[in-house]
Design an enzyme around this catalytic site. Structure first.
Site, mmCIF file in Angstrom:
data_model
loop_
_atom_site.group_PDB
_atom_site.id
_atom_site.type_symbol
_atom_site.label_atom_id
_atom_site.label_comp_id
_atom_site.label_asym_id
_atom_site.label_seq_id
_atom_site.Cartn_x
_atom_site.Cartn_y
_atom_site.Cartn_z
ATOM 1 N N LEU A 155 -14.490 -0.225 5.793
ATOM 2 C CA LEU A 155 -13.844 0.418 4.576
ATOM 3 C C LEU A 155 -14.240 1.573 4.250
ATOM 4 C CD1 LEU A 155 -14.102 -2.872 2.605
ATOM 5 C CD2 LEU A 155 -11.976 -2.107 3.324
ATOM 6 N N ARG A 198 -10.605 -0.836 18.561
ATOM 7 C CA ARG A 198 -11.926 -0.137 18.646
ATOM 8 C C ARG A 198 -12.509 0.356 17.131
ATOM 9 N NH1 ARG A 198 -12.118 5.329 17.711
ATOM 10 N NH2 ARG A 198 -9.824 6.004 17.775
ATOM 11 N N ASN A 245 -1.660 -3.681 11.578
ATOM 12 C CA ASN A 245 -1.687 -3.960 12.632
ATOM 13 C C ASN A 245 -1.534 -5.485 12.993
ATOM 14 O OD1 ASN A 245 -4.689 -1.684 12.619
ATOM 15 N ND2 ASN A 245 -2.929 -1.159 13.337
ATOM 16 N N CYS A 256 -6.523 3.544 18.292
ATOM 17 C CA CYS A 256 -7.516 2.827 17.515
ATOM 18 C C CYS A 256 -7.233 1.227 17.976
ATOM 19 C CB CYS A 256 -7.078 2.675 16.030
ATOM 20 S SG CYS A 256 -7.363 4.326 15.126
#
Length: 264
Positions: free
Chosen positions: A208, A166, A177, A146
């Site tokens: 979301l 991405r 992150n 990701c």
């Protein structure tokens, strides 16, 4: 952390409904950027409590080049369990690509070690890039990367990092992150003799999940608190020598945790 709240607010107000791999459904926006000056404090979300142990151990696990969850489980971290096979293996995910990207002619490239060497050789390089997106290996990965590419930048004695993500689970994943790459930037800065600069977080599909909307509204109702401070053991001079106890977050006083299901 207003920038993170702004992302959540934008998704709620502008997001389009999209189906996804997990079948859960999302509200999604395409293209968004946040910037954090690491001199202002460590960018750890304060409107809900995050599991610091998981953030730190996951990054150390990546840097070890490991792709089996045994190390994580030994240290009380379960965030990868849903994707591991019966032996705990995940295939050639982040750690493999960061530390031993396979070359077509044989052998491997240690992208992280190369970055450290290149910063010493040529700090003005525009090639300070690490990629986890290896098309040849995607089919063997338990989960495609990701957060798939990041670049370092040296200017005025400061080391900055920009991440391209991405696909971003804005409620559960993005706070992890942000903290993980801010921590990596600070660790890299210490061992290269630089100060930590900015962390820039750039998104493709930021979303979301449909079953996270209530939790998101609750989080947005809370007032952000002062950012904590990161303290690294100054004796550590090699990136690969960092241990859990060398990394301390001071002054983290968040609101209570908010539970939400993980989309697998």
């Amino acid at each position: 952390m207003r920038a993170y709240h702004d992302l959540l607010t934008r998704i709620l107000s502008e997001g389009v409904r999209k189906e996804d791999r997990t079948g859960t459904g999302t509200l999604s926006v395409f293209g968004h950027q946040m910037r954090f000056d690491l001199a202002d404090g460590f960018p750890l979300v304060t409107t809900k409590q995050l599991h610091l142990r998981s953030i730190i151990h996951e990054l150390l696990w990546f840097l070890k080049g490991d792709t089996n969850v045994a190390y994580l489980k030994e240290n009380g971290v379960t965030i990868w369990d849903e994707w591991a096979d019966a032996n705990g293996d995940l295939g050639p995910v982040y750690g493999k690509q960061w530390r031993s990207w396979a070359k077509p002619e044989g052998g491997t490239v240690d992208q992280i070690a190369w970055i450290l060497d290149e910063i010493a050789r040529n700090p003005d390089s525009r090639r300070l890039i690490v990629s986890a997106w290896n098309p040849a290996d995607l089919d063997r990965m338990a989960l495609a990367p990701c957060h798939c590419l990041f670049q370092f930048y040296v200017a005025d004695g400061r080391l900055s990092c920009q991440l391209y993500q991405r696909s971003a689970d804005a409620f559960l994943g993005v706070p992890f992150n942000i903290a993980s790459y801010a921590l990596l930037t600070a660790m890299m800065a210490q061992v290269t003799g630089l100060k930590a600069g900015d962390f820039v977080h750039t998104f493709g599909d930021a979303h979301l999940y449909a079953n996270h909307l209530e939790q998101t509204h609750l989080q947005l109702s809370r007032e952000p608190r002062p950012l904590p401070r990161l303290r690294l053991n100054p004796e550590v001079r090699s990136l690969f020598d960092f241990r859990f106890e060398d990394i301390v977050i001071e002054g983290y006083e968040p609101h209570p945790a908010i539970k939400a299901p993980v989309a697998v």
